[in-house]
Design an enzyme around this catalytic site. Structure first.
Site, PDB file in Angstrom:
ATOM      1  N   CYS A  40       3.626 -12.844   3.722  1.00 30.55           N
ATOM      2  CA  CYS A  40       3.749 -11.876   4.811  1.00 30.55           C
ATOM      3  C   CYS A  40       4.770 -10.821   4.415  1.00 30.55           C
ATOM      4  O   CYS A  40       5.432 -10.917   3.381  1.00 30.55           O
ATOM      5  CB  CYS A  40       4.167 -12.559   6.115  1.00 30.55           C
ATOM      6  SG  CYS A  40       5.826 -13.279   6.058  1.00 30.55           S
ATOM      7  N   CYS A  43       8.297 -11.678   3.430  1.00 26.48           N
ATOM      8  CA  CYS A  43       8.509 -12.159   2.063  1.00 26.48           C
ATOM      9  C   CYS A  43       8.969 -10.996   1.183  1.00 26.48           C
ATOM     10  O   CYS A  43       9.871 -11.146   0.357  1.00 26.48           O
ATOM     11  CB  CYS A  43       7.223 -12.743   1.487  1.00 26.48           C
ATOM     12  SG  CYS A  43       6.617 -14.218   2.335  1.00 26.48           S
ATOM     13  N   ASP A 535      -8.887  18.702  -2.680  1.00 29.46           N
ATOM     14  CA  ASP A 535      -9.229  19.114  -4.036  1.00 29.46           C
ATOM     15  C   ASP A 535     -10.447  20.022  -3.930  1.00 29.46           C
ATOM     16  O   ASP A 535     -11.239  19.892  -2.992  1.00 29.46           O
ATOM     17  CB  ASP A 535      -9.553  17.880  -4.881  1.00 29.46           C
ATOM     18  CG  ASP A 535     -10.136  18.247  -6.235  1.00 29.46           C
ATOM     19  OD1 ASP A 535      -9.468  18.996  -6.969  1.00 29.46           O
ATOM     20  OD2 ASP A 535     -11.248  17.793  -6.536  1.00 29.46           O
TER      21      ASP A 535
END
Length: 849
Positions: A40, A43, A535
């Protein structure tokens, strides 16, 4: 036809970028570590804190979704091994890779032993196994500490040779680990789902008196067996994670899941096997099973999407040529591309990839650089021109001198730019991070305080009668049951469902509309966008040249176009193909010509009906004494509009002009108009010259045009906008757009674009319709608003439910009221249903383009 010299775009030069294992500013080094074992977002926070505590580390950033840690450190105080130890000490892992090298020069088994010893002494190599009979070495190494070239040097340093065996199967342990995690969580979810259904029917059927549920499912011992299987197999990961975290002094969502499900399971087991009183006749196996099933579902969905963008790196690496043909003692020799050295003379034939960057010393060709520059028209290469590794040689054989190899090539630098952008920390942290960091401990503290209050004070103060139930025959059981009720009602089931269910419905709705959204992070960021950068080539335009204008100076347009197409019939150049295609579309019968001759940088000369036919640039006409004055004004207008204009002459007489250009997609103008109406700033970025770019921008309705931008500078331009405080989305389709797609707050790729662009982006427009950019933003806002609503109701439920579970109503109600665990479980289930039903309302919303 050879590309006119005045239209040729210069090859890009990729600037050196600091990256994994490279030196940064002020003597600092940067390294990117692949992290395994995170469950998760908290962590990632724990690892980040541990890394930042390492002596010498200046900055550490851990990205949970990409499973990457980028660390900036002082090499005099820290090294990769100390950084890896900081990660592994917390119970997580650092990803390694496997490689098989072909070893040359071995004569006996002792040679293999010597090579093994040399490899194992080399920093970054975890294991090495050298086989004398097979003449190969299998090596496990950390790519962030030592590159493949460093491994080869270690072998060469003891007198042997090493070359890479190009086998895909054993190249990436990290990818295999990710696939294994997906499989593991899928199996866990299927098992939890199959068992949770009968457990829920049995437990709830008995507790609520449902007659339609078979009696066999209501048996406590059967429910115990089924629930135990759920706890031991799908649920084991939460308890293992809790143990690992507590062992190292950190907490995460595993702790709350483990204590919540563990409390429900333990109180149920106690009620099954011990006569603890009336309160313990109810069991809560369904609470534990359903909670584990929902959380495992979330982890399975997370595993499917986690790390997707890292596939872009593998696809970029796949573009590299595998071998190169060099000249050695006057003879051609084919070698692995990694063995090419600066100064080698490289030979490339038509249809082959250019292996490394260099300068042409012999030959004439056209090179397709679209995979690097994004521009569709091949660039002519003659003596003195620069070529880029991984581009495709089209028409002629060339020889060039290698100038940049390995990590210095243009493609390698683009790969580095994408990696750097990938590992930067997300600007928005999920609310679940806060839950993991603060709510978990707070709930346990409240449960403990609740137990102490009722055991030492409340039970006697309120004179709880023995007949009350809830274990009232014992202060200990009464207090324990209330504290367990707090844990059960606090379980993060609704919180866990709030985001994944909304993302599931939102992404499903997006797929119905041709919009692929890769997870919650894109949704979080998209609703804060204020600037959309497109772009040009392949995104706003079709990405291929097309005939746009035919102007007759003498005769008719039909005659001029027929002459131009006749001259180009023998050409393989895209401009010539565009002219031929345009002529055929107008029904023109194109005759064959004679004596075709391509004139580098000028145009084409042929013989037609015994006459000299030319098509090309002004210089070609002037060199052949042809008066171009009658065409000047039209030429200037066409070029001002960003078109490639070519003159046509027959027997020294100017006949007319044909023009070719990359044309706009049908819906580009509508897409820009819709975004501007929504209040967004719209910009266009391109490697084209200023004149062409401004012309396209004017046609589509874009005022902010960034022209003549090299591939690495696209990401830099995005950074500049972000530095001004803007939230930027980049919309692109090419490999050269990948760094900018990753750098932007939200990368949006066109579905018909390159695989690398699609993998680098967070949102993909499957239908190739740029109008879907607006739809994607609207969908992201809708989904994120639904997530916020879900989280509000989830936390509102906890805010109200926890005090009630603690017994706050006992003193203010008559008769005194305490919620029991069964009702707490039902309330928890109700909160989950509320969140799910609120999410499903999204399906009724229609997206308007």
């Amino acid at each position: 036809m050879p590309l006119p010299a005045e239209q040729a775009a210069p090859p890009p030069e990729i600037k050196e970028a600091a990256g994994a294992g490279t030196a940064g500013a002020g003597g600092l080094s940067k390294i990117t570590l692949g992290i395994t074992g995170m469950s998760c977002a908290s962590c990632a926070q724990n690892i980040e804190k541990a890394l930042n505590k390492v002596n010498g580390v200046k900055n550490a950033s851990v990205n949970f979704s990409l499973e990457r840690a980028m660390v900036e450190y002082d090499p005099a105080q820290a090294n990769p091994k100390t950084l890896e130890k900081a990660v592994t000490d917390l119970g997580y892992g650092v990803a390694k890779r496997d490689i098989t090298l072909k070893i040359g020069g071995m004569h006996c088994a002792s040679c293999a032993i010597n090579i093994e010893k040399a490899l194992l002494k080399t920093d970054g190599i975890v294991s090495a196994n050298v086989s004398f009979p097979l003449e190969q070495a299998k090596i496990t190494y950390d790519p962030e500490i030592i590159p493949v070239s460093g491994i080869r040097k270690a072998v060469e340093g003891v007198g042997y040779t090493a070359s890479e065996k190009l086998e895909k199967g054993d190249s990436d342990r990290e990818q295999r680990a990710r696939e294994a995690e997906i499989k593991r969580q899928r199996i866990n979810f299927i098992m939890a789902l199959i068992l949770a259904v009968p457990i829920s029917l049995g437990d709830m059927g008995r507790n609520l008196g449902w007659a339609f549920v078979p009696d066999v499912l209501k048996n406590d011992y059967l429910l115990f067996i089924l629930a135990t299987i759920v706890m031991l197999f799908p649920g084991r990961q939460f308890f293992e994670g809790t143990y690992r975290g507590l062992k190292h002094g950190v907490t995460d969502m595993n702790l709350l899941i483990a204590t919540g499900t563990g409390a429900a399971y333990i109180i149920s087991v106690a009620g099954t096997f011990f006569n603890l009183g009336e309160a313990y006749k109810h069991t809560y196996y369904d609470t534990a099973a359903l909670l584990i099933m929902f959380i495992v579902l979330g982890r399975y969905l997370e595993a499917l999407t986690k790390g997707k963008t890292s596939e872009a790196i593998r696809k970029l690496m796949g573009l590299q040529a595998k071998t190169a043909r060099i000249i050695v003692d006057g003879q051609e020799k084919e070698i692995p591309v990694e063995n090419v050295k600066v100064g080698d003379t490289v030979v490339v034939r038509p249809g082959e990839k250019i292996p490394v960057d260099g300068g042409v010393i012999e030959g004439l060709t056209a090179v397709d650089e679209s995979m690097i520059t994004g521009e569709s028209i091949p660039v002519e290469k003659t003596t003195g021109s620069e070529v880029i590794g991984a581009t495709m040689n089209k028409t002629g054989m060339i020889k060039f001198t290698a100038t940049k190899v390995g990590a210095d090539t243009a493609l390698a630098q683009i790969i580095q730019l994408v990696e750097n952008a990938q590992t930067q920390k997300a600007p928005i942290q999920k609310l679940a991070d806060i839950v993991a960091g603060h709510f978990i401990l707070a709930v346990h503290a409240l449960a403990l305080l609740t137990f102490f209050f009722w055991f030492f004070v409340g039970f006697e103060y309120f004179n709880v009668p023995v007949t009350y139930g809830m274990g009232a025959e014992s202060p200990f059981l009464f207090s324990l049951l209330i504290s367990i009720t707090v844990l059960i009602i606090s379980c993060p089931c609704a919180v866990g469902l709030a985001t994944p269910t909304a993302i599931m419905v939102g992404t499903g709705k997006g797929a119905e509309n041709g919009i692929l959204i890769k997870g919650g992070e894109a949704l979080e960021r998209a609703q804060k966008l204020d600037t959309i950068v497109f772009d040009k080539t392949g995104t706003l335009t079709k990405g291929e040249p097309a005939l746009t204008d035919v102007i007759a100076i003498k005769g008719t347009e039909h005659e001029v176009l027929k002459l131009a197409a006749t001259a180009e019939k023998g050409s393989e150049h895209p401009l010539g193909e565009a002219i031929l295609k345009g002529a055929k579309a107008r029904g023109i019968d194109i005759p064959d010509a004679e004596a075709f001759r391509a004139i580098p940088g000028r145009g084409v000369e042929v013989k037609h009906d015994g006459k000299r036919l030319l098509i090309g640039t002004r210089k070609l006409m002037l060199e052949n004494s042809i008066d171009i004055l009658p065409a000047n004004s039209n030429m200037e207008k066409l070029e001002h509009d960003g078109k490639t204009a070519m003159l046509v002459s027959l027997d020294s007489e100017l006949m007319g002009i044909v023009a070719v250009a990359d044309t706009l997609k049908e819906n580009s103008k509508d897409a820009v108009h819709e975004l501007r109406k929504m209040g967004y700033t719209v910009a266009m970025i391109t490697g084209d010259n200023r004149r062409t770019a401004d012309a396209i921008g004017q046609q589509v309705g874009i005022d902010t045009v960034l022209a003549e931008v090299l591939p690495e500078d696209k990401a830099s331009e995005v950074k500049k906008l972000q530095a001004e405080g803007k939230k930027v989305a980049m919309v692109g389709d090419g490999i050269n757009d990948a760094p900018a797609l990753m750098q932007s707050d939200v990368g949006i790729a066109i579905g018909s674009g390159t695989d690398v662009a699609i993998e680098s982006a967070q949102i993909v427009l499957i239908k190739n319709d740029v109008r879907d950019v607006a739809k994607a933003i609207k969908l992201s806002k809708l989904t994120l608003n639904k997530i916020k609503q879900n989280l509000f109701w989830a936390f509102f439920y906890n805010s109200v439910g926890i005090p009630i579970a603690m017994g706050i109503l006992y003193a203010f109600t008559n008769p005194p009221y305490l919620i029991n665990p069964a009702l707490a479980a039902a309330a928890m289930a109700a909160s989950s249903v509320t969140v799910t039903m609120n999410t499903l309302l999204m399906k009724r919303t229609k997206l308007k383009g």
